[in-house]
Design an enzyme around this catalytic site. Structure first.
Site, PDB file in Angstrom:
ATOM      1  N   GLY A   1       0.771  -1.243   0.000  1.00 25.53           N
ATOM      2  CA  GLY A   1       0.000   0.000   0.000  1.00 25.53           C
ATOM      3  C   GLY A   1       0.800   1.290   0.000  1.00 25.53           C
TER       4      GLY A   1
ATOM      5  CG  ASP B   1      -9.699  -1.042   8.943  1.00 23.95           C
ATOM      6  OD1 ASP B   1     -10.601  -0.359   9.416  1.00 23.95           O
ATOM      7  OD2 ASP B   1      -9.921  -2.115   8.349  1.00 23.95           O
TER       8      ASP B   1
ATOM      9  CG  PHE C   1     -12.960  -0.982   0.954  1.00 24.61           C
ATOM     10  CD1 PHE C   1     -12.241  -1.624   1.954  1.00 24.61           C
ATOM     11  CD2 PHE C   1     -12.500  -1.067  -0.353  1.00 24.61           C
ATOM     12  CE1 PHE C   1     -11.088  -2.343   1.662  1.00 24.61           C
ATOM     13  CE2 PHE C   1     -11.350  -1.787  -0.653  1.00 24.61           C
ATOM     14  CZ  PHE C   1     -10.650  -2.429   0.357  1.00 24.61           C
TER      15      PHE C   1
ATOM     16  NE  ARG D   1      -1.601  -2.777  -4.287  1.00 25.50           N
ATOM     17  CZ  ARG D   1      -1.862  -2.923  -2.986  1.00 25.50           C
ATOM     18  NH1 ARG D   1      -1.979  -1.879  -2.219  1.00 25.50           N
ATOM     19  NH2 ARG D   1      -2.001  -4.121  -2.461  1.00 25.50           N
TER      20      ARG D   1
HETATM   21  P1  IMP Z   1      -5.408  -3.033   9.846  1.00 21.50           P
HETATM   22  O1  IMP Z   1      -4.370  -4.063  10.172  1.00 21.50           O
HETATM   23  O2  IMP Z   1      -6.809  -3.568  10.002  1.00 21.50           O
HETATM   24  O3  IMP Z   1      -5.214  -1.706  10.568  1.00 21.50           O
HETATM   25  O4  IMP Z   1      -5.385  -2.774   8.298  1.00 21.50           O
HETATM   26  C1  IMP Z   1      -4.351  -2.274   7.643  1.00 21.50           C
HETATM   27  C2  IMP Z   1      -4.353  -2.740   6.208  1.00 21.50           C
HETATM   28  O5  IMP Z   1      -5.649  -3.122   5.725  1.00 21.50           O
HETATM   29  C3  IMP Z   1      -3.931  -1.594   5.343  1.00 21.50           C
HETATM   30  O6  IMP Z   1      -2.531  -1.530   5.216  1.00 21.50           O
HETATM   31  C4  IMP Z   1      -4.643  -1.881   4.032  1.00 21.50           C
HETATM   32  O7  IMP Z   1      -3.843  -2.705   3.212  1.00 21.50           O
HETATM   33  C5  IMP Z   1      -5.890  -2.638   4.426  1.00 21.50           C
HETATM   34  N1  IMP Z   1      -7.090  -1.747   4.440  1.00 21.50           N
HETATM   35  C6  IMP Z   1      -7.834  -1.376   5.507  1.00 21.50           C
HETATM   36  N2  IMP Z   1      -8.850  -0.582   5.163  1.00 21.50           N
HETATM   37  C7  IMP Z   1      -8.751  -0.419   3.820  1.00 21.50           C
HETATM   38  C8  IMP Z   1      -9.532   0.336   2.844  1.00 21.50           C
HETATM   39  O8  IMP Z   1     -10.508   1.048   3.128  1.00 21.50           O
HETATM   40  N3  IMP Z   1      -9.102   0.235   1.558  1.00 21.50           N
HETATM   41  C9  IMP Z   1      -8.030  -0.506   1.170  1.00 21.50           C
HETATM   42  N4  IMP Z   1      -7.286  -1.209   2.040  1.00 21.50           N
HETATM   43  C10 IMP Z   1      -7.648  -1.165   3.353  1.00 21.50           C
HETATM   44 MG    MG Z   2      -4.272  -3.685   0.995  1.00 23.79          MG
END
Ligand code: IMP
Ligand code: MG
Length: 179
Positions: free
Chosen positions: A43, A101, A151, A164
Site C-alpha cells: 500500500g 483500520d 472502503f 492502486r
Molecule cells: P489493519 O491491520 O486492520 O489496521 O489494516 C491495515 C491494512 O488493511 C492496510 O494496510 C490496508 O492494506 C488494508 N485496508 C484497511 N482498510 C482499507 C480500505 O478502506 N481500503 C483498502 N485497504 C484497506
Molecule cells: Mg491492501
C-alpha cells in the site's frame, strides 16, 4: 476504473499539500536522530516516494511486505511475506503504512521491531486513519487524513490488488465488493 468510484475524497494536489506539511513536521522531529524509514508494502509504494522526497534529512529506507486483507475484509491475522528487514537495532524507526483500520498490522509490526529487532523507538505514519474502534490498541503518530468507515482505494490503496494506480483517493462503489 473511474466508473467504479462512488466519490473522490482527496485529489492528488490535496494529498501532495498534506505531504508537504507532514514532511515538514518529520524534518523537525527527526533533525537530531539517526533514523530508518520502513515502508509497509504494497500500500505504501506510491506515497512513499512523494513523502520521502519532501523530507530534508539523511535517512535510511527499507520496505516490509505484509498482507492482512482479503478483498474488502481484514483477515484478522498478519502474513509476513518477507522475514528479513534492515538492521534497526539502536535506531529510530518511522513506519509508513497506507491506512490504519483495525490496528492489527501496525501493532504487530511495532512490537516486532521493538522486541525482536531492538529498535530505539518506533513511530508510525499513516496516510489515512479510519474513525473506528480498533481491535488492537495502537494510534499513529502522524496522520494524513482522518476518514469515515468506508472502503477506499487509490494512491496506493487496493481492492484485490486493483486501483492502486489511481492518482486520487476515492470510495469504492459498494456493489463491487458487497455481493
Ligand atoms: P489493519 O491491520 O486492520 O489496521 O489494516 C491495515 C491494512 O488493511 C492496510 O494496510 C490496508 O492494506 C488494508 N485496508 C484497511 N482498510 C482499507 C480500505 O478502506 N481500503 C483498502 N485497504 C484497506
Ligand atoms: Mg491492501
Amino acid at each position: 476504473m473511474n466508473d467504479d468510484i462512488a466519490k473522490v475524497l482527496y485529489h492528488e494536489s490535496t494529498i501532495l499539500s498534506r505531504l508537504d506539511e507532514l514532511a515538514h513536521l518529520i524534518t523537525e522531529d527527526y533533525s537530531d536522530k539517526e533514523f530508518t524509514v520502513i515502508s509497509i508494502l504494497n500500500g505504501s509504494f506510491i506515497f512513499m516516494a512523494d513523502l520521502l522526497r519532501r523530507i530534508q534529512l539523511p535517512l535510511q529506507v527499507d520496505c516490509w511486505s505484509v498482507s492482512s486483507y482479503h478483498g474488502a475484509k481484514s483477515s484478522g491475522s498478519i502474513n509476513f511475506r518477507q522475514h528479513e528487514v534492515a538492521d534497526v537495532s539502536g535506531r529510530h524507526v518511522l513506519l509508513l503504512d497506507d491506512i490504519l483500520d483495525s490496528g492489527l498490522t501496525l501493532s504487530t509490526i511495532k512490537s516486532k521491531l521493538m522486541n525482536e529487532k531492538n529498535a530505539k523507538s518506533v513511530k508510525s505514519w499513516v496516510l489515512l486513519c479510519k474513525n473506528i474502534t480498533r481491535k488492537a490498541e495502537v494510534e499513529a503518530d502522524y496522520v494524513g487524513f482522518k476518514i469515515d468507515n468506508e472502503f477506499v482505494v487509490g494512491y496506493g490503496l487496493d481492492y484485490n490488488q486493483q486501483y492502486r494506480n489511481l492518482s486520487y483517493i476515492g470510495v469504492l462503489k459498494e456493489e463491487l465488493y458487497k455481493k
